[in-house]
Design an enzyme around this catalytic site. Structure first.
Site, short mmCIF file in Angstrom:
data_model
loop_
_atom_site.label_atom_id
_atom_site.label_comp_id
_atom_site.label_asym_id
_atom_site.label_seq_id
_atom_site.Cartn_x
_atom_site.Cartn_y
_atom_site.Cartn_z
N ASN A 144 -22.99 -38.72 21.77
CA ASN A 144 -23.38 -37.55 20.99
C ASN A 144 -24.86 -37.19 21.15
O ASN A 144 -25.24 -36.04 20.98
CB ASN A 144 -23.05 -37.75 19.51
CG ASN A 144 -23.38 -39.13 19.01
OD1 ASN A 144 -22.97 -40.13 19.57
ND2 ASN A 144 -24.16 -39.19 17.94
N GLN A 172 -16.99 -36.35 21.44
CA GLN A 172 -17.96 -35.50 22.13
C GLN A 172 -17.52 -35.13 23.55
O GLN A 172 -18.24 -34.41 24.24
CB GLN A 172 -19.33 -36.19 22.18
CG GLN A 172 -19.98 -36.37 20.82
CD GLN A 172 -20.41 -35.06 20.16
OE1 GLN A 172 -20.44 -34.01 20.80
NE2 GLN A 172 -20.72 -35.12 18.87
N CYS A 317 -25.93 -36.86 12.47
CA CYS A 317 -25.24 -37.59 11.41
C CYS A 317 -26.20 -38.52 10.67
O CYS A 317 -25.96 -38.89 9.54
CB CYS A 317 -24.08 -38.40 11.97
SG CYS A 317 -22.85 -37.36 12.75
N1 PLP Z 1 -17.94 -39.90 16.88
C1 PLP Z 1 -18.90 -39.17 17.47
C2 PLP Z 1 -19.27 -39.49 18.88
C3 PLP Z 1 -19.53 -38.14 16.79
O1 PLP Z 1 -20.49 -37.44 17.39
C4 PLP Z 1 -19.17 -37.89 15.44
C5 PLP Z 1 -19.88 -36.87 14.65
O2 PLP Z 1 -21.00 -36.53 14.90
C6 PLP Z 1 -18.14 -38.67 14.88
C7 PLP Z 1 -17.57 -39.66 15.62
C8 PLP Z 1 -17.69 -38.43 13.47
O3 PLP Z 1 -16.79 -37.37 13.42
P1 PLP Z 1 -16.51 -36.61 12.04
O4 PLP Z 1 -17.70 -35.76 11.76
O5 PLP Z 1 -15.27 -35.81 12.32
O6 PLP Z 1 -16.27 -37.65 11.02
#
Ligand code: PLP
Length: 375
Positions: A144, A172, A317
């Site tokens: 990400n 991603q 995040c």
């Molecule tokens: N995995 C990756 C690589 C992400 O970039 C993200 C969110 O940024 C997630 C998992 C989490 O996904 P969600 O926002 O649907 O919980």
């Protein structure tokens, strides 16, 4: 007020008009997909139609798609529910994967990456040789923060050589590069709707026919007992439409990559003190991770925001928490450099003129704070 230029597609994507229509239509209906009457059957039909579309996106069987609340839940469900005797995660997994691995209650090992962000396959092999079997290996398909794409087939081969199962977080990757579950060789795969133009709060766990999955959420036995709770019918309807359109987005990859490359070339032409992280590795077409040493990521994000451009520093995040990106640290960057990077993530609505604005804003920040190096 002018609309900001949105360049944070890895955080979330603009929802598609067709998705809004599908969600709205589904919301106008009444019916629990578990009810046997006509209204329930209509809701079930919406869910199953969407399941077929998500299966098409992942190249898997419809019955191997389990709907859930998103990528975070899918990662938790797989890592905690695969029944492994040990868990090996790459050092650059999303926080949800890393946090889930700590909660399983079995030995956990972290596999490093090289300076380009590619998982160290020799280290993986060595960890598998020592880890209690059967292990679960969790390596994300595309990162990400950097967009770096992992050699999933090689990872799968090594994992299976040691009798381990493989999970890949393809949140991603979907809509940016081809995601073909059988070809990847993984046993589990994670998808999230809002990263492909669908609604937030919906995702899917893809499981290979023989892969065990103890439910993370128990209850009424929905989703073949893999994930209880009344399905988010409207969200799932939107996810299905987004999945279908995300497959068409793959045709946009060259256009998006050309814009990303133009931005990166402008940075490199302007100075040799700033640099592109993960540039030597295969990457998703939309992502650029750029370090401007000496200028904090948050300062950079604020500058772009003031210039009408939305992007993020490190992982969105975890923004709000001021800590060095664990991804960049794992790639060997010191804390200062890791804290001085931004992530630009483009998407289907990005236009060439947006890149002009991005380049101009980047150069103005660099020239103001770092100063133009003497040629
Ligand atoms: N995995 C990756 C690589 C992400 O970039 C993200 C969110 O940024 C997630 C998992 C989490 O996904 P969600 O926002 O649907 O919980």
């Amino acid at each position: 007020m002018t609309t900001p230029i949105y360049m944070d597609y890895n955080a979330t994507t603009p929802i598609r008009t067709s998705v809004i229509e599908a969600v709205t239509d589904a919301m106008h209906m009444v019916g629990n997909p578990s009810s046997v009457h006509a209204s329930g059957r209509s809701a079930r039909k919406i869910v199953e139609k969407a399941r077929a579309k998500v299966a098409a996106l992942a190249g898997c069987r419809t019955r191997d798609v389990t709907f859930c609340s998103g990528g975070t839940e899918a990662n938790n469900a797989v890592i905690r529910g695969a029944g492994a005797a040990s868990v090996i995660v790459s050092a650059i997994e999303h926080d949800s994967g890393l946090a889930a691995a700590k909660l399983v209650g079995v030995p956990m090992f972290v596999c490093g990456v090289d300076g380009d962000g590619l998982v160290n396959l020799d280290e993986l092999r060595a960890l598998l040789a020592d880890a209690p079997a059967p292990a679960l290996v969790s390596v994300m398909f595309a990162n990400n923060e950097t967009g770096v794409i992992q050699p999933m087939q090689a990872v799968a081969q090594i994992a299976h050589e040691f009798g381990a199962r493989l999970h890949t977080d393809a949140v991603q990757a979907a809509g940016k590069i081809n995601v073909d579950f059988p070809m990847l060789g993984a046993d589990y795969l994670t998808l999230s709707s809002h990263k492909i133009g669908g609604p937030q709060g919906v995702g899917a766990i893809i499981t290979a026919p023989t892969a065990p999955l103890a439910p993370l959420i128990a209850g009424g036995g929905q989703e073949l007992g893999r994930r209880s709770g009344t399905e988010n019918v409207a969200g799932i309807a939107g996810f299905g439409v987004a999945a279908l359109e995300a497959m068409d987005d793959l045709g946009e990859a060259p256009r998006i990559a050309a814009m990303r490359d133009r931005f990166e070339a402008a940075v490199s032409d302007h100075t040799n003190t700033a640099f592109i992280i993960g540039r030597a590795a295969p990457r998703t077409p939309n992502t650029a991770c750029v370090a401007m040493p000496g200028v904090k990521g948050e300062t950079q994000v604020m500058h772009f925001d003031l210039n009408g451009i939305c992007l993020s520093s490190g992982s969105a995040c975890s923004s709000g928490k001021v800590k060095a990106s664990h991804v960049l640290s794992a790639m060997g960057y010191d804390e200062k450099t890791a804290n001085a990077s931004i992530r630009v993530s483009l998407g289907r609505m990005t236009q060439d003129s947006d890149i002009d604005a991005l380049v101009a804003a980047w150069k103005s920040l660099y020239d103001r704070i770092v100063g133009r190096p003497v040629a």
